[in-house]
Design a protein around this motif. Structure first.
Motif, PDB file in Angstrom:
ATOM      1  N   THR A 262      41.725  38.492  45.316  1.00 32.79           N
ATOM      2  CA  THR A 262      41.815  38.550  43.863  1.00 32.79           C
ATOM      3  C   THR A 262      40.694  39.429  43.351  1.00 32.79           C
ATOM      4  OG1 THR A 262      40.474  36.552  43.612  1.00 32.79           O
ATOM      5  CG2 THR A 262      42.879  36.285  43.680  1.00 32.79           C
ATOM      6  N   GLY A 263      40.985  40.162  42.293  1.00 27.21           N
ATOM      7  CA  GLY A 263      39.994  41.075  41.766  1.00 27.21           C
ATOM      8  C   GLY A 263      40.207  41.330  40.283  1.00 27.21           C
ATOM      9  N   THR A 264      39.188  41.826  39.647  1.00 27.97           N
ATOM     10  CA  THR A 264      39.233  42.161  38.224  1.00 27.97           C
ATOM     11  C   THR A 264      39.313  43.666  38.079  1.00 27.97           C
ATOM     12  OG1 THR A 264      37.893  40.214  37.683  1.00 27.97           O
ATOM     13  CG2 THR A 264      38.042  41.963  36.022  1.00 27.97           C
ATOM     14  N   VAL A 265      40.307  44.134  37.339  1.00 31.85           N
ATOM     15  CA  VAL A 265      40.487  45.557  37.075  1.00 31.85           C
ATOM     16  C   VAL A 265      40.095  45.841  35.637  1.00 31.85           C
ATOM     17  CG1 VAL A 265      42.117  47.481  37.013  1.00 31.85           C
ATOM     18  CG2 VAL A 265      42.327  45.716  38.770  1.00 31.85           C
ATOM     19  N   GLU A 266      39.212  46.780  35.440  1.00 34.42           N
ATOM     20  CA  GLU A 266      38.692  47.077  34.107  1.00 34.42           C
ATOM     21  C   GLU A 266      39.795  47.613  33.187  1.00 34.42           C
ATOM     22  OE1 GLU A 266      35.138  49.781  32.075  1.00 34.42           O
ATOM     23  OE2 GLU A 266      35.232  49.476  34.243  1.00 34.42           O
ATOM     24  N   GLY A 267      39.961  46.971  32.055  1.00 35.44           N
ATOM     25  CA  GLY A 267      40.905  47.446  31.055  1.00 35.44           C
ATOM     26  C   GLY A 267      42.352  47.393  31.485  1.00 35.44           C
ATOM     27  N   ALA A 268      42.706  46.517  32.420  1.00 35.08           N
ATOM     28  CA  ALA A 268      44.074  46.479  32.946  1.00 35.08           C
ATOM     29  C   ALA A 268      44.935  45.498  32.157  1.00 35.08           C
ATOM     30  CB  ALA A 268      44.066  46.104  34.422  1.00 35.08           C
ATOM     31  N   ALA A 269      45.134  45.771  30.887  1.00 36.88           N
ATOM     32  CA  ALA A 269      45.988  44.921  30.056  1.00 36.88           C
ATOM     33  C   ALA A 269      47.427  45.384  30.185  1.00 36.88           C
ATOM     34  CB  ALA A 269      45.526  44.969  28.606  1.00 36.88           C
ATOM     35  N   VAL A 270      47.980  45.233  31.373  1.00 33.16           N
ATOM     36  CA  VAL A 270      49.340  45.695  31.663  1.00 33.16           C
ATOM     37  C   VAL A 270      50.108  44.565  32.340  1.00 33.16           C
ATOM     38  CG1 VAL A 270      48.768  48.139  31.836  1.00 33.16           C
ATOM     39  CG2 VAL A 270      48.523  46.678  33.845  1.00 33.16           C
ATOM     40  N   ALA A 271      51.418  44.747  32.419  1.00 32.65           N
ATOM     41  CA  ALA A 271      52.268  43.701  32.969  1.00 32.65           C
ATOM     42  C   ALA A 271      52.120  43.619  34.485  1.00 32.65           C
ATOM     43  CB  ALA A 271      53.723  43.980  32.606  1.00 32.65           C
ATOM     44  N   SER A 272      52.471  42.458  35.030  1.00 29.53           N
ATOM     45  CA  SER A 272      52.469  42.286  36.479  1.00 29.53           C
ATOM     46  C   SER A 272      53.366  43.327  37.126  1.00 29.53           C
ATOM     47  CB  SER A 272      52.950  40.882  36.845  1.00 29.53           C
ATOM     48  OG  SER A 272      52.004  39.906  36.488  1.00 29.53           O
ATOM     49  N   GLY A 273      52.929  43.810  38.281  1.00 34.21           N
ATOM     50  CA  GLY A 273      53.688  44.832  38.984  1.00 34.21           C
ATOM     51  C   GLY A 273      53.272  46.243  38.637  1.00 34.21           C
ATOM     52  N   TRP A 274      52.384  46.398  37.675  1.00 32.79           N
ATOM     53  CA  TRP A 274      51.960  47.742  37.271  1.00 32.79           C
ATOM     54  C   TRP A 274      51.355  48.507  38.445  1.00 32.79           C
ATOM     55  CZ3 TRP A 274      52.606  50.664  32.975  1.00 32.79           C
ATOM     56  CH2 TRP A 274      51.794  51.792  32.810  1.00 32.79           C
ATOM     57  N   PHE A 275      50.559  47.844  39.267  1.00 33.62           N
ATOM     58  CA  PHE A 275      49.912  48.498  40.402  1.00 33.62           C
ATOM     59  C   PHE A 275      50.686  48.315  41.707  1.00 33.62           C
ATOM     60  CE2 PHE A 275      46.251  47.576  37.542  1.00 33.62           C
ATOM     61  CZ  PHE A 275      45.944  48.899  37.230  1.00 33.62           C
ATOM     62  N   THR A 276      51.821  47.617  41.670  1.00 33.42           N
ATOM     63  CA  THR A 276      52.630  47.463  42.868  1.00 33.42           C
ATOM     64  C   THR A 276      53.118  48.822  43.349  1.00 33.42           C
ATOM     65  OG1 THR A 276      53.355  45.246  42.210  1.00 33.42           O
ATOM     66  CG2 THR A 276      54.727  46.424  43.805  1.00 33.42           C
ATOM     67  N   ALA A 277      52.980  49.086  44.644  1.00 31.41           N
ATOM     68  CA  ALA A 277      53.298  50.368  45.273  1.00 31.41           C
ATOM     69  C   ALA A 277      52.312  51.462  44.899  1.00 31.41           C
ATOM     70  CB  ALA A 277      54.723  50.820  44.945  1.00 31.41           C
ATOM     71  N   GLY A 278      51.214  51.071  44.267  1.00 31.24           N
ATOM     72  CA  GLY A 278      50.162  52.031  43.964  1.00 31.24           C
ATOM     73  C   GLY A 278      49.195  52.179  45.122  1.00 31.24           C
ATOM     74  N   VAL A 279      48.096  52.857  44.864  1.00 26.59           N
ATOM     75  CA  VAL A 279      47.106  53.134  45.906  1.00 26.59           C
ATOM     76  C   VAL A 279      45.753  52.587  45.468  1.00 26.59           C
ATOM     77  CG1 VAL A 279      45.880  54.927  47.196  1.00 26.59           C
ATOM     78  CG2 VAL A 279      48.315  55.191  46.700  1.00 26.59           C
ATOM     79  N   LEU A 280      45.128  51.828  46.363  1.00 22.97           N
ATOM     80  CA  LEU A 280      43.786  51.295  46.143  1.00 22.97           C
ATOM     81  C   LEU A 280      42.821  52.029  47.052  1.00 22.97           C
ATOM     82  CD1 LEU A 280      42.757  47.614  45.715  1.00 22.97           C
ATOM     83  CD2 LEU A 280      41.609  48.974  47.452  1.00 22.97           C
ATOM     84  N   THR A 281      41.742  52.537  46.478  1.00 20.28           N
ATOM     85  CA  THR A 281      40.725  53.275  47.242  1.00 20.28           C
ATOM     86  C   THR A 281      39.390  52.571  47.109  1.00 20.28           C
ATOM     87  OG1 THR A 281      41.870  55.377  46.845  1.00 20.28           O
ATOM     88  CG2 THR A 281      39.567  55.490  47.547  1.00 20.28           C
ATOM     89  N   TRP A 282      38.798  52.225  48.237  1.00 21.95           N
ATOM     90  CA  TRP A 282      37.518  51.522  48.233  1.00 21.95           C
ATOM     91  C   TRP A 282      36.394  52.507  47.932  1.00 21.95           C
ATOM     92  CZ3 TRP A 282      38.023  46.434  48.262  1.00 21.95           C
ATOM     93  CH2 TRP A 282      39.155  45.883  48.839  1.00 21.95           C
TER      94      TRP A 282
END
Length: 362
Positions: A262-282
């Motif tokens: 679980t994590g906190t995304v800054e300013g992510a006031a979007v619906a569930s699934g918005w980042f699904t199939a997206g890319v996370l970079t450490w």
């Protein structure tokens, strides 16, 4: 029949006269050397001799043993693969680096040298790239070396499809997932999108990108940018309007496994699934610099699930950037990204079902 004089030099292998004479002798003192060059520039040098071999200004180490399958060559264009077995060693090839994918598609060169007289030169045996790498579980790995003809097996060209063939944010898609940082005393045209540093928030670029609406040259020193969506800022003779950034910064709050947290995304006031199939970079932690695709994301609680486990353990406090996902459908391109002019698909082309249809009986 002799060699064709019109085809030039037809020698399959080029070796020095001294090494050719040694190969033709009754006794040889040959050893195999191989080098691995990763995409990040790290190079690893090994030999199957019982001592290190100095060749061409480099030291080929004998401390890590390896073996290979037989090398065969023919005049056909079939892929000439072979396997390489080697030991994992904390000083060279480690299991962590293997699992992290650092050796994926690394360039491999294999050649013979006279270990008593390396100055004779080398007999090149094979050159290619590592394909599938398997960890055997007993401190060894097996790597598939794919020859140069492997590239000829790849498909060139595209087939029409209802879904988009571009990847989100690439040169054809043109969605500015992570635009460049604005530069001083630089000319910008209408439509250019940039990031401006020193914005509010925990990330130095905040949650806004800035689109040029009036062409001009930026000032020598950066003004204070207005961060409200739709607000404009004059920078030198250019004008930029703020718009929500596609890529956001996040931080790990709690870890479930190497594939979920679980994590906190800054300013992510979007619906569930918005980042699904997206890319996370450490951007911090032992996985820094590595990217992984997101299998699912829920806005409630900020639960992330990744498609594959990360190479190294995730810890609370690790920071990352995350970009939204795209299912490559025309409707998503239109409603989420407003990018239909760059859609690389043919959603209106009749499919296979239409060829099997027939008029209804009267």
């Amino acid at each position: 029949m002799g060699p064709d004089p019109h085809r030039g030099d037809q020698a399959v292998k080029q070796v020095s006269a001294a090494l050719a004479a040694h190969l033709a002798g009754p006794v040889t003192t040959l050893t195999t050397c191989w080098s691995i060059l990763r995409w990040d520039g790290a190079e690893f040098l090994f030999t199957d001799h019982d001592g290190d071999v100095a060749f061409d200004g480099k030291i080929y180490r004998a401390s890590v043993g390896y073996s290979r399958t037989a090398i065969s060559s023919d005049a056909q264009l079939a892929v000439d693969n072979l396997d390489i077995d080697g030991f994992l060693d904390d000083a060279s090839i480690t299991e962590e680096d293997m699992r992290a994918g650092l050796f994926d598609f690394a360039e491999v060169r294999i050649f013979l040298v006279n270990w008593q007289a390396p100055g004779m030169g080398a007999l090149r045996l094979r050159r290619g790239r590592l394909g599938e790498v398997t960890l055997t579980g007993n401190g060894m790995f097996r790597g598939e070396l794919r020859g140069l003809t492997q590239a000829l097996q790849q498909e060139i060209g595209e087939l029409y499809s209802a879904e988009c063939r571009a990847d989100l944010g690439d040169a054809r898609c043109q969605v500015p997932l992570l635009p460049p940082v604005i530069e001083r005393s630089t000319s910008y045209a209408v439509g250019d999108v940039v990031r401006a540093p020193l914005q509010s928030g925990t990330w130095s670029y905040g949650t806004m990108s800035f689109r040029c609406t009036a062409a001009g040259i930026t000032a020598a020193s950066q003004p204070v940018y207005a961060e409200g969506a739709g607000t404009s800022t004059t920078d030198g003779t250019a004008t930029f309007v703020a718009e929500p950034a596609w890529t956001r910064k996040g931080q790990v709050d709690a870890v479930t496994a190497r594939v979920s947290f679980t994590g906190t995304v800054e300013g992510a006031a979007v619906a569930s699934g918005w980042f699904t199939a997206g890319v996370l970079t450490w951007i911090t932690g032992p996985n820094a610099g590595r990217s992984v695709e997101i299998k699912s994301w829920a806005s409630a609680g900020g639960a992330f699930e990744l498609f594959i486990p990360v190479a190294y353990p995730i810890s609370p406090g690790d920071q990352f950037t995350v970009a939204p996902g795209c299912d490559k459908r025309f409707a998503t391109c239109k409603s989420r990204f407003a990018n239909v002019l760059n859609f690389r698909g043919e959603p209106l082309v009749p499919g296979v079902d239409s060829t099997m249809s027939y008029p209804d009986a009267v």
